[in-house]
Design a protein around this motif. Structure first.
Motif, PDB file in Angstrom:
ATOM      1  N   ALA A  60       0.821  -1.206   0.000  1.00  0.00           N
ATOM      2  CA  ALA A  60       0.000   0.000   0.000  1.00  0.00           C
ATOM      3  C   ALA A  60       0.857   1.260   0.000  1.00  0.00           C
ATOM      4  O   ALA A  60       1.833   1.374   0.750  1.00  0.00           O
ATOM      5  CB  ALA A  60      -0.932   0.001   1.198  1.00  0.00           C
ATOM      6  N   ALA A  61       0.463   2.215  -0.838  1.00  0.00           N
ATOM      7  CA  ALA A  61       1.173   3.497  -0.918  1.00  0.00           C
ATOM      8  C   ALA A  61       0.614   4.511   0.061  1.00  0.00           C
ATOM      9  O   ALA A  61       1.230   5.563   0.289  1.00  0.00           O
ATOM     10  CB  ALA A  61       1.086   4.054  -2.342  1.00  0.00           C
ATOM     11  N   ALA A  62      -0.560   4.219   0.651  1.00  0.00           N
ATOM     12  CA  ALA A  62      -1.191   5.151   1.593  1.00  0.00           C
ATOM     13  C   ALA A  62      -2.228   4.407   2.403  1.00  0.00           C
ATOM     14  O   ALA A  62      -2.688   3.328   2.014  1.00  0.00           O
ATOM     15  CB  ALA A  62      -1.832   6.323   0.840  1.00  0.00           C
ATOM     16  N   ALA A  63      -2.611   4.978   3.542  1.00  0.00           N
ATOM     17  CA  ALA A  63      -3.707   4.443   4.349  1.00  0.00           C
ATOM     18  C   ALA A  63      -5.019   4.967   3.776  1.00  0.00           C
ATOM     19  O   ALA A  63      -5.154   6.160   3.508  1.00  0.00           O
ATOM     20  CB  ALA A  63      -3.553   4.870   5.807  1.00  0.00           C
ATOM     21  N   ASN A  64      -5.992   4.074   3.579  1.00  0.00           N
ATOM     22  CA  ASN A  64      -7.256   4.512   2.979  1.00  0.00           C
ATOM     23  C   ASN A  64      -8.096   5.284   3.981  1.00  0.00           C
ATOM     24  O   ASN A  64      -7.986   5.118   5.205  1.00  0.00           O
ATOM     25  CB  ASN A  64      -8.050   3.312   2.444  1.00  0.00           C
ATOM     26  CG  ASN A  64      -8.677   2.496   3.551  1.00  0.00           C
ATOM     27  OD1 ASN A  64      -7.990   2.043   4.467  1.00  0.00           O
ATOM     28  ND2 ASN A  64      -9.982   2.288   3.468  1.00  0.00           N
ATOM     29  N   THR A  65      -8.964   6.137   3.475  1.00  0.00           N
ATOM     30  CA  THR A  65      -9.886   6.913   4.309  1.00  0.00           C
ATOM     31  C   THR A  65     -11.334   6.610   3.985  1.00  0.00           C
ATOM     32  O   THR A  65     -12.237   7.154   4.615  1.00  0.00           O
ATOM     33  CB  THR A  65      -9.638   8.420   4.126  1.00  0.00           C
ATOM     34  OG1 THR A  65      -9.825   8.771   2.743  1.00  0.00           O
ATOM     35  CG2 THR A  65      -8.224   8.788   4.544  1.00  0.00           C
ATOM     36  N   ASP A  66     -11.572   5.735   3.010  1.00  0.00           N
ATOM     37  CA  ASP A  66     -12.939   5.389   2.606  1.00  0.00           C
ATOM     38  C   ASP A  66     -12.865   4.100   1.786  1.00  0.00           C
ATOM     39  O   ASP A  66     -11.842   3.423   1.773  1.00  0.00           O
ATOM     40  CB  ASP A  66     -13.542   6.533   1.783  1.00  0.00           C
ATOM     41  CG  ASP A  66     -15.066   6.580   1.869  1.00  0.00           C
ATOM     42  OD1 ASP A  66     -15.666   5.527   2.185  1.00  0.00           O
ATOM     43  OD2 ASP A  66     -15.654   7.643   1.629  1.00  0.00           O
ATOM     44  N   ALA A  67     -13.973   3.784   1.099  1.00  0.00           N
ATOM     45  CA  ALA A  67     -13.976   2.629   0.208  1.00  0.00           C
ATOM     46  C   ALA A  67     -12.887   2.788  -0.854  1.00  0.00           C
ATOM     47  O   ALA A  67     -12.515   3.908  -1.209  1.00  0.00           O
ATOM     48  CB  ALA A  67     -15.341   2.476  -0.442  1.00  0.00           C
ATOM     49  N   VAL A  68     -12.392   1.653  -1.380  1.00  0.00           N
ATOM     50  CA  VAL A  68     -11.219   1.669  -2.264  1.00  0.00           C
ATOM     51  C   VAL A  68     -11.536   0.997  -3.589  1.00  0.00           C
ATOM     52  O   VAL A  68     -12.247  -0.013  -3.636  1.00  0.00           O
ATOM     53  CB  VAL A  68     -10.030   0.936  -1.582  1.00  0.00           C
ATOM     54  CG1 VAL A  68      -8.835   0.836  -2.523  1.00  0.00           C
ATOM     55  CG2 VAL A  68      -9.638   1.662  -0.298  1.00  0.00           C
ATOM     56  N   GLU A  79     -13.358   0.121   5.033  1.00  0.00           N
ATOM     57  CA  GLU A  79     -13.596   1.302   5.842  1.00  0.00           C
ATOM     58  C   GLU A  79     -12.286   2.040   6.038  1.00  0.00           C
ATOM     59  O   GLU A  79     -11.208   1.500   5.783  1.00  0.00           O
ATOM     60  CB  GLU A  79     -14.159   0.914   7.212  1.00  0.00           C
ATOM     61  CG  GLU A  79     -15.422   0.099   7.163  1.00  0.00           C
ATOM     62  CD  GLU A  79     -15.741  -0.454   8.542  1.00  0.00           C
ATOM     63  OE1 GLU A  79     -16.232   0.327   9.386  1.00  0.00           O
ATOM     64  OE2 GLU A  79     -15.483  -1.640   8.788  1.00  0.00           O
ATOM     65  N   SER A  80     -12.417   3.271   6.509  1.00  0.00           N
ATOM     66  CA  SER A  80     -11.228   4.068   6.788  1.00  0.00           C
ATOM     67  C   SER A  80     -10.276   3.313   7.710  1.00  0.00           C
ATOM     68  O   SER A  80     -10.678   2.805   8.750  1.00  0.00           O
ATOM     69  CB  SER A  80     -11.641   5.391   7.437  1.00  0.00           C
ATOM     70  OG  SER A  80     -10.510   6.134   7.821  1.00  0.00           O
ATOM     71  N   GLY A  81      -9.015   3.226   7.294  1.00  0.00           N
ATOM     72  CA  GLY A  81      -8.000   2.587   8.117  1.00  0.00           C
ATOM     73  C   GLY A  81      -7.817   1.109   7.886  1.00  0.00           C
ATOM     74  O   GLY A  81      -6.918   0.500   8.475  1.00  0.00           O
TER      75      GLY A  81
END
Length: 413
Positions: free
Chosen positions: A117-125, A146-148
């Motif tokens: 992963a290039a980043a932590a998600n904050t919503d649906a992906v 979900e976020s995180g």
């Protein structure tokens, strides 16, 4: 005849003897047969293509180059290193793009990829590989992230199921992790990426926003009411719970936003649901210590219900008359035609403290501090003392001789 089917080549005509004249028919037939055999052989420069399966007789192809297309041999090193399933050039937070192996140009059911992963998600992906098209990334089957749920630098295994990319690897992404604090509200949101949260504040909680099949824990930092609802917030005993600092509850979401409390542990070690016949019976005489110096002896326990007037600021409940309430009594509040004083909750068990001639205060624990209120309420407010239906306060014997009267039942725990 070229080759004989087993790979052996033999000249089609007999050998020419020494001094014998070579006829054109012999030379043409022989050379033509040799040409056919050579044509059926594999040229080392890649000019010829096999026309049938080539058995290797347990021998290997050695020194092969790395595959660059999906139709190439896979070099063993590529398999070991994961090159054939690794997504590279991963970028994006919720709308993720990546480069797939071997210039793949289409998705297929069963494809398996790894992604750092290039980043932590904050919503649906969503994930788009090689610009083929963006598909949802889900967990536990088709559950949206979900976020995180995705964390920066973590590696995830994704399988294309024909519709989406599922993150696989043994159930929910969250195994056991503590998340950020949740502020109390009528509806609290259970965040992704963790399953243990502290709930701060004193606002009543009656619903939760949470996806299906989430198992999570809440630790309460203060007193608030959890309001029972058979579907939205199913609590033990089918009754409201007033929390205390340090209480911990475990929940499971049977459906989206439909939560059941599967266990509740009170910080003081008492049961959240009173056992059958949990209080002393009406008419029982008892010796009850309400504080270090005040011992009420030979008290006959009775049920009573009467209206009251609240006085906020003094945090008192005025009954208008001295009617026998004593420190340590367990009571509940009722209301009709209005609302209970803000800070006191209808249906919650309170303990009477600071009894005066016609006033008293309410605490959430036996002998505890008075609960504050910010207004006097409205409508008709009623205080109800119910002996059998509540948890009994503690009975403490400091020293000396205790006489148990005939007909009384005592449980020593």
């Amino acid at each position: 005849m070229a080759r004989n089917g087993s790979g052996t080549y033999a000249l089609p005509l007999a050998d020419v003897a020494s001094g014998q004249t070579i006829l054109a028919s012999w030379a043409n037939t022989t050379l033509s047969d040799i040409a056919t055999a050579l044509t059926a052989s594999i040229a080392k420069d890649g000019q010829t293509v096999p026309t049938a399966t080539l058995p290797m007789g347990n021998f290997r192809h050695t020194g092969v180059g790395a595959a660059t297309a999906v139709t190439d041999y896979a070099k063993a090193g590529q398999v070991i290193d994961g090159d054939l399933i690794e997504l590279t050039s991963v970028s994006g937070t919720n709308t993720v793009t990546a480069t797939g192996p071997l210039s793949m140009s289409a998705y297929a059911t069963g494809q398996n990829f790894t992604m750092k992963a290039a980043a932590a998600n904050t919503d649906a992906v969503t994930l788009n590989i090689n610009t083929i098209g963006a598909l949802a990334v889900t967990k536990n089957g088709a559950v949206a992230l979900e976020s995180g749920d995705i964390k920066l630098g973590n590696v995830y295994n994704l399988v294309h199921d024909g519709t989406r990319f599922q993150i696989v690897g043994g159930g929910d992404l969250v195994q056991m992790a503590k998340g950020g604090d949740i502020s109390s509200a009528n509806t609290i949101v259970i965040k992704g990426g963790a399953n243990y949260f502290n709930v701060t504040g004193t606002t009543e909680v009656n619903t939760m926003t949470v996806p299906v099949n989430r198992n999570f824990f809440l630790q309460f930092d203060a007193a608030l009411q959890l309001t029972h609802h058979a579907t939205n917030l199913d609590l033990p005993g089918g009754a409201n719970i007033t929390t205390a600092a340090g209480d911990v509850a475990e929940f499971f979401s049977r459906a989206a936003n439909e939560v059941q409390c599967v266990s509740y542990t009170k910080a003081d070690g008492t049961a959240v649901v009173a056992s059958a016949g949990g209080g002393p019976s009406v008419g029982t005489e008892a010796i009850i210590r309400t504080n270090a110096t005040n011992i009420v002896t030979n008290t006959t326990l009775t049920e009573k219900e009467l209206t009251y007037t609240a006085v906020h600021g003094a945090e008192t409940l005025s009954r208008g008359t001295d009617d026998g309430f004593a420190n340590g009594d367990t009571v509940q509040l009722l209301n009709s035609g209005g609302a209970a004083p803000n800070g006191w909750v209808v249906g919650t068990q309170y303990y009477v403290v600071s009894v005066a001639s016609a006033t008293m205060q309410l605490a959430l624990t036996f002998g505890g501090s008075a609960v504050t209120i910010s207004d006097n309420g409205s409508g008709t407010n009623t205080v109800y003392k119910n002996i059998n239906g509540m948890t009994a306060g503690p009975v403490t014997i400091d020293s000396g001789t205790v006489t148990i009267r005939s007909g009384c039942t005592w449980n020593i725990i």
